[in-house]
Design a protein around this motif. Structure first.
Motif, short mmCIF file in Angstrom:
data_model
loop_
_atom_site.label_atom_id
_atom_site.label_comp_id
_atom_site.label_asym_id
_atom_site.label_seq_id
_atom_site.Cartn_x
_atom_site.Cartn_y
_atom_site.Cartn_z
N ILE A 1 0.90 -1.24 0.07
CA ILE A 1 0.03 0.09 -0.05
C ILE A 1 0.73 1.22 0.04
N PHE A 2 0.40 2.19 -0.84
CA PHE A 2 1.26 3.55 -0.98
C PHE A 2 0.41 4.34 0.01
N MET A 3 0.76 4.80 1.01
CA MET A 3 -0.05 5.79 1.80
C MET A 3 0.11 7.27 1.36
N ASN A 4 -1.20 7.68 1.46
CA ASN A 4 -0.89 9.22 1.22
C ASN A 4 0.14 10.07 2.01
N TYR A 5 0.49 11.01 1.53
CA TYR A 5 1.69 11.48 1.97
C TYR A 5 1.50 12.96 3.18
N THR A 6 0.20 12.85 3.66
CA THR A 6 -0.11 13.78 4.87
C THR A 6 -0.06 13.28 6.07
N TRP A 7 0.51 12.16 6.28
CA TRP A 7 0.73 11.52 7.57
C TRP A 7 1.40 12.35 8.70
N LYS A 8 1.12 11.79 9.68
CA LYS A 8 1.70 12.70 11.13
C LYS A 8 2.83 11.96 11.70
N GLU A 9 3.51 12.27 12.74
CA GLU A 9 4.81 11.78 13.02
C GLU A 9 4.50 10.22 13.68
N SER A 10 3.31 10.22 14.22
CA SER A 10 3.04 8.69 14.88
C SER A 10 2.57 7.64 14.06
N TYR A 11 2.06 8.14 12.74
CA TYR A 11 1.57 7.19 11.73
C TYR A 11 2.44 5.99 11.21
N PRO A 12 3.74 6.35 10.86
CA PRO A 12 4.69 5.18 10.70
C PRO A 12 4.67 4.13 11.55
N LYS A 13 4.72 4.09 13.05
CA LYS A 13 4.69 3.25 13.90
C LYS A 13 3.43 2.67 13.98
N LEU A 14 2.38 3.34 13.83
CA LEU A 14 1.02 2.70 13.84
C LEU A 14 0.75 1.71 12.76
N SER A 15 1.34 2.27 11.66
CA SER A 15 1.21 1.48 10.44
C SER A 15 1.82 0.03 10.54
N LYS B 1 5.42 -5.42 7.42
CA LYS B 1 5.68 -3.79 7.42
C LYS B 1 6.17 -3.26 6.36
N TYR B 2 7.33 -3.96 5.66
CA TYR B 2 8.17 -3.45 4.77
C TYR B 2 7.27 -3.16 3.43
N ASP B 3 5.90 -3.77 3.47
CA ASP B 3 5.01 -3.50 2.20
C ASP B 3 4.04 -2.42 2.56
N VAL B 4 4.52 -1.57 3.40
CA VAL B 4 3.83 -0.26 3.67
C VAL B 4 4.68 0.83 3.38
N TYR B 5 4.29 1.42 2.26
CA TYR B 5 5.06 2.53 1.50
C TYR B 5 4.54 3.93 2.13
N MET B 6 5.23 4.64 3.00
CA MET B 6 4.53 5.73 3.30
C MET B 6 4.92 7.38 2.35
N GLY B 7 4.20 7.72 1.94
CA GLY B 7 4.12 8.81 0.70
C GLY B 7 4.90 10.20 1.29
N ILE B 8 5.69 10.52 0.54
CA ILE B 8 6.58 11.75 0.79
C ILE B 8 6.43 12.52 -0.31
N ASP B 9 5.80 13.83 -0.57
CA ASP B 9 5.87 14.35 -1.65
C ASP B 9 6.92 15.64 -1.74
N VAL B 10 7.64 15.25 -2.58
CA VAL B 10 8.94 16.09 -2.74
C VAL B 10 8.69 17.50 -2.98
N PHE B 11 7.70 17.88 -3.31
CA PHE B 11 7.20 19.27 -3.69
C PHE B 11 6.65 19.93 -2.12
N GLY B 12 6.41 18.99 -1.17
CA GLY B 12 6.22 19.39 0.17
C GLY B 12 4.89 19.66 0.59
N ARG B 13 4.06 19.38 -0.29
CA ARG B 13 2.58 19.62 0.01
C ARG B 13 2.02 18.90 1.06
#
Length: 385
Positions: free
Chosen positions: A237-251, A259-271
């Protein structure tokens, strides 16, 4: 050779007739169902010719890079090249495990230049299937009308990936659907994954965190009961990129052994991305590494699109160093083919303490031995000039 912004870039002509070979998306369910792509003159030119080397690591977090630039199919649509020698390029493939080619067309097929290059470096390549907003809901009404229709469209996507030689799909249903269609959407994801795994061993189907199992378009930003059923049906799963600091651990806790199949999104534009994106992408990457989940870096072409100074080549190398920061101390420098038992003029960064050489003999036919069977030599560079 065609000019970069040639009007022929838009495939308005009869695609069944000979012309300059191009890559292009499929924009309607009708074209997907009819398999008209295979009747195109351009089909054979869009097949990857380089087999994938290796498979995904299963002992560490991974990096997925999702390439979204100006709607897709820019200079890279010209299968045989164009005159723009200053176009966007990637050369730090050793930092990624999966490459997704993204556009907002219904079926985005990766141009073969990306697949061939990625495969040489052991990186898997995915196309994108996306539905959006009101038009997307209309598309889903047709696609998910019955279990059989969901299976048929899944089979069309599997056939495309296998025939063209890329490695799977990112599925992004970014619109609400009717509640009674949720089971058929799940069947679509499940059937696509099963069929593709049979036709292309090692292939991937990755779900984007968008519509939920309750038929609502509501991005969750972490793995939970509203999106995990889709995660369970596919390869990640490709998680949307507006996650909060605690969300990676929860995921990671919800995913368990996956757990390695969870891909936390990062928008390089920073949105809305944690850490702000741009030149601070490593802030998010470091947090993801500490929580043992994977990363999905969206729109790395920010460096090129925003013309970061002083020039693209320098800025792209700077972005490479930003991405390297949270990685392991072991960095892949590349492959060197030498005709004898020596290596000359090897250039490494000044802060590199040692270099590991993999000696991989090959026969006169050019075939290499398996990498795992090859001896490794470690050279300590400290104290050497």
């Amino acid at each position: 050779m065609p000019k970069p912004n040639d009007a022929e870039a838009v495939p308005l002509l009869d695609l069944s007739k000979p012309s300059t070979p191009i890559s292009f998306p499929i924009k309607s369910l009708q074209d997907l169902e009819s398999r008209s792509y295979f009747d195109s003159f351009h089909f054979q030119f869009n097949r990857s010719t380089v087999p994938l080397r290796g498979d995904l690591p299963n002992n560490r977090p991974r990096v997925l890079v999702c390439h979204d630039m100006k709607g897709g199919y820019v200079d890279d649509k010209w299968v045989q090249g164009c005159e723009n020698d200053a176009g966007y390029a990637i050369w730090h493939w050793y930092l990624m495990d999966v490459f997704v080619y993204f556009s907002h067309s219904l079926v985005t097929i990766p141009p073969p230049c990306w697949t061939n290059t990625a495969h040489r470096h052991g990186v898997k390549v995915l196309g994108t299937f996306i539905t959006e907003w009101d038009e997307g809901k209309t598309t889903c009404n047709e696609m998910l009308a019955t279990k059989e229709s969901a299976q048929m469209y899944a089979e069309r996507l599997a056939e495309l990936a296998t025939s063209l030689g890329f490695d799977g799909w990112l599925i992004n249903i970014e619109n609400e659907i009717d509640k009674e269609q949720v089971p058929n959407l799940m069947e679509f994801v499940s059937h696509l994954t099963k069929v593709l795994h049979l036709s292309t061993p090692g292939s991937l189907v990755i779900w984007y965190d968008s519509v939920t199992v309750h038929d609502h378009l509501k991005w969750q930003d972490h793995l939970n009961e509203k999106n995990k059923r889709f995660f369970d049906l596919c390869d990640g799963i490709f998680m949307n990129y507006t996650w909060k600091e605690s969300y990676p651990k929860l995921s990671a806790e919800v995913a368990g052994d996956r757990k390695y199949d969870v891909y936390m999104g990062i928008d390089v534009f920073g949105r809305g991305s944690f850490g702000g994106g741009q030149w601070t992408v490593d802030t998010a990457l470091d947090l993801l590494k500490r929580n043992n989940v994977s990363a999905a870096i969206f729109a790395p072409g920010w460096v090129y699109e925003t013309a970061q100074p002083p020039n693209f080549h320098t800025a792209q190398n700077k972005s490479r160093k930003v991405l390297e920061k949270p990685r392991s101390e072991r960095v892949f420098l590349g492959i060197s083919h030498v005709p004898a038992y020596y290596v000359s003029e090897l250039v490494v960064d000044s802060d590199v303490k040692g270099v590991s050489f993999v000696v991989q003999p090959c026969g006169e036919d050019g075939l290499w031995r398996k990498l795992d069977d090859s001896p490794n030599l470690l050279v300590d560079l400290e104290g050497l000039s």
